[in-house]
Structure formats: structure tokens, C-alpha cells
Design a protein around this motif. Structure first.
Motif: not given
Length: 265
Positions: A222, A224, A241-242, A247-248, A251-253, A255-256
Motif C-alpha cells: 500500500v 500513501l 489518509p484520503d 491518494e491511497v 491495500d487500504r486495509a 494502512l488502516d
């Protein structure tokens, strides 16, 4: 890669205290809520910062070999009366002066207690510079003012944060630290507007032993991506983050997960 010196950190402390004072002006709404610190008002935030500055100043001035309780720090709590912007501003200015004077009288390798692996005056110069960088953003959001930070400070704040996360992971019983041991999955932070020579990109590996990173471009699970200040604020969990120009990618999950598990650091 630009590296900040001990003197740079001290100068940044003084400069950022002055910038923080710009929100504590006559007529400022000190009762305004701080969106990024929901339990605090603007006045609570300023008192927290000023007390931390005085505490760090006393640690350095005394060459402390152990933690100091708040009760030993002169003026730690700030002005007795609440809602007095002039008194709060004067107290904050003195708090900054005390820390700058203490740090200026110590070499960076001077032994001073800290909660971190590095126990020196140099650690406190860097830590308080970056603490101010983040809390100035909190204050700006509360006051409805724009936020700016020098690119080299934003980059240093990201780099220091990674070190703090790695240090916190040394506790094998910490559930958050354990959750970030992910067999080498990767994050990429990419500042799109950094000046030449700053190298404001980080490839972060969530290895099984601990987090590790390098300042370089690279493919990751992922990414950022966006302006450096926005990347720093998102990485410090001050903005989404967006949000804004960020931009993300990927895999956004993941980063979260990182953001949710580094809220303690």
C-alpha cells in the motif's frame, strides 16, 4: 538526504512556539474543541504543550537521571485563571524560552533521562520539535487557521515516528506491536512536493522482528502519496489518509491497520 542538527532542532522549537502563540491571541476562542484531540479544548491543548516544554526543560537543565514528577516542574499547570489569552500566551512564551535555554546549554550527547532508547539532550531537542509540529496542527484545526510546517521538519517527524513505533514494539506483550509483525508486508510513503535532496519517501517493512524502513522509492502493498505535509498529518493520524490531495494506492486495509495500531505511540 537532509539531516537536521541539534542546533536546527533547537531553532525549530523556538520558531514553532512562536507559531503556536499565533493562535493564542486576544479574542481567541480558548474553549473551542480540538477536532483531532476530542477530549481537549484549545486551552487544554496549549496547557499540555506548555507543561511538556517546561518538563523537558527541567530534565535537560538538571541533567536528570530519572523521570521527574509534574509537581516538581515550576509553573507546569499554567496560569491559575482559565480563559485569559494574554496570561496563557505569556506562560507559553516563557515555557518555550526555558526549553530553548536548557537545550542551548547542553551538547546533543549530554546524558539526560528519557523514556526512549536514546537518553540525551539531543533526543529532547528532536522530540519536542516534532511534538510541536504535530500539536501546532491540532491548534490550527481548532482555531480554523491554515497549517504550514517546514518540509525538513515534516520529514523528520515521520522518520522519528517510525523509530518510536519500533521502540514500542520491543514489548512482546503489547498487542498493538504484535499486530504489526506481518511477515514483511510493506507500506510506501511518497511525498510528491518535497524539495530536491530531502528524499521524502519511505519504504516501511512490517517484519516479524520489528518495523524497519529505508528512505527510497519502491513498490509496496500500500502507498500513501501526496504533498509532504499532508502525508505527515495522515501518518500522525491527524487527517484521513484520503483527505485533501492524498491518494491511497493498494491495500487500504493494511494502512488502516497501521494507523489503528500506532495510536499509542
Amino acid at each position: 538526504m537532509i539531516t537536521l542538527s541539534h542546533e536546527d532542532h533547537i531553532a525549530n522549537v523556538g520558531r514553532q512556539v512562536e507559531q503556536l502563540r499565533s493562535v493564542v491571541v486576544p479574542g481567541a476562542d480558548l474553549a473551542a474543541g480540538v477536532p483531532t484531540c476530542p477530549d481537549w479544548t484549545l486551552e487544554d491543548l496549549v496547557r499540555h504543550v506548555g507543561g511538556a516544554l517546561r518538563w523537558a526543560a527541567l530534565l535537560v537543565a538538571r541533567r536528570a537521571t530519572a523521570d521527574l514528577p509534574d509537581e516538581e516542574v515550576p509553573g507546569f499547570d499554567g496560569p491559575e485563571a482559565r480563559g485569559d489569552a494574554a496570561a496563557l500566551d505569556a506562560w507559553l512564551a516563557e515555557s518555550g524560552r526555558l526549553l530553548v535555554e536548557a537545550l542551548s546549554g547542553a551538547a546533543p550527547d549530554t546524558p539526560v533521562w528519557s523514556w526512549y532508547e536514546e537518553r540525551t539532550a539531543g533526543f529532547w531537542a528532536r522530540r519536542m520539535s516534532n511534538e510541536l509540529a504535530v500539536h501546532r496542527a491540532d491548534a490550527a484545526f481548532a482555531a480554523g487557521q491554515p497549517y504550514e510546517v517546514a518540509p525538513e521538519v515534516a520529514a523528520d517527524t515521520i522518520e522519528e515516528w517510525l523509530g518510536i513505533v519500533r521502540f514500542a514494539q520491543r514489548d512482546p506483550d503489547d498487542a498493538d506491536g504484535v499486530a504489526l509483525r506481518l511477515g514483511g508486508r510493506t507500506l510506501h510513503l511518497h511525498a510528491t512536493d518535497a524539495p530536491a535532496g530531502l528524499d521524502a519517501e519511505w519504504l516501511v517493512e512490517l517484519a516479524d522482528e520489528s518495523v524497519r524502513w529505508s528512505r527510497r522509492h519502491g513498490r509496496a502493498d500500500v502507498a500513501l502519496r501526496g504533498p509532504l505535509t499532508e502525508v505527515m498529518l495522515a501518518f500522525q493520524r491527524r487527517t484521513a489518509p484520503d483527505a485533501g490531495s492524498l491518494e491511497v494506492l493498494g491495500d487500504r486495509a493494511l494502512l488502516d491497520l497501521w494507523l489503528s495500531r500506532t495510536r499509542w505511540a
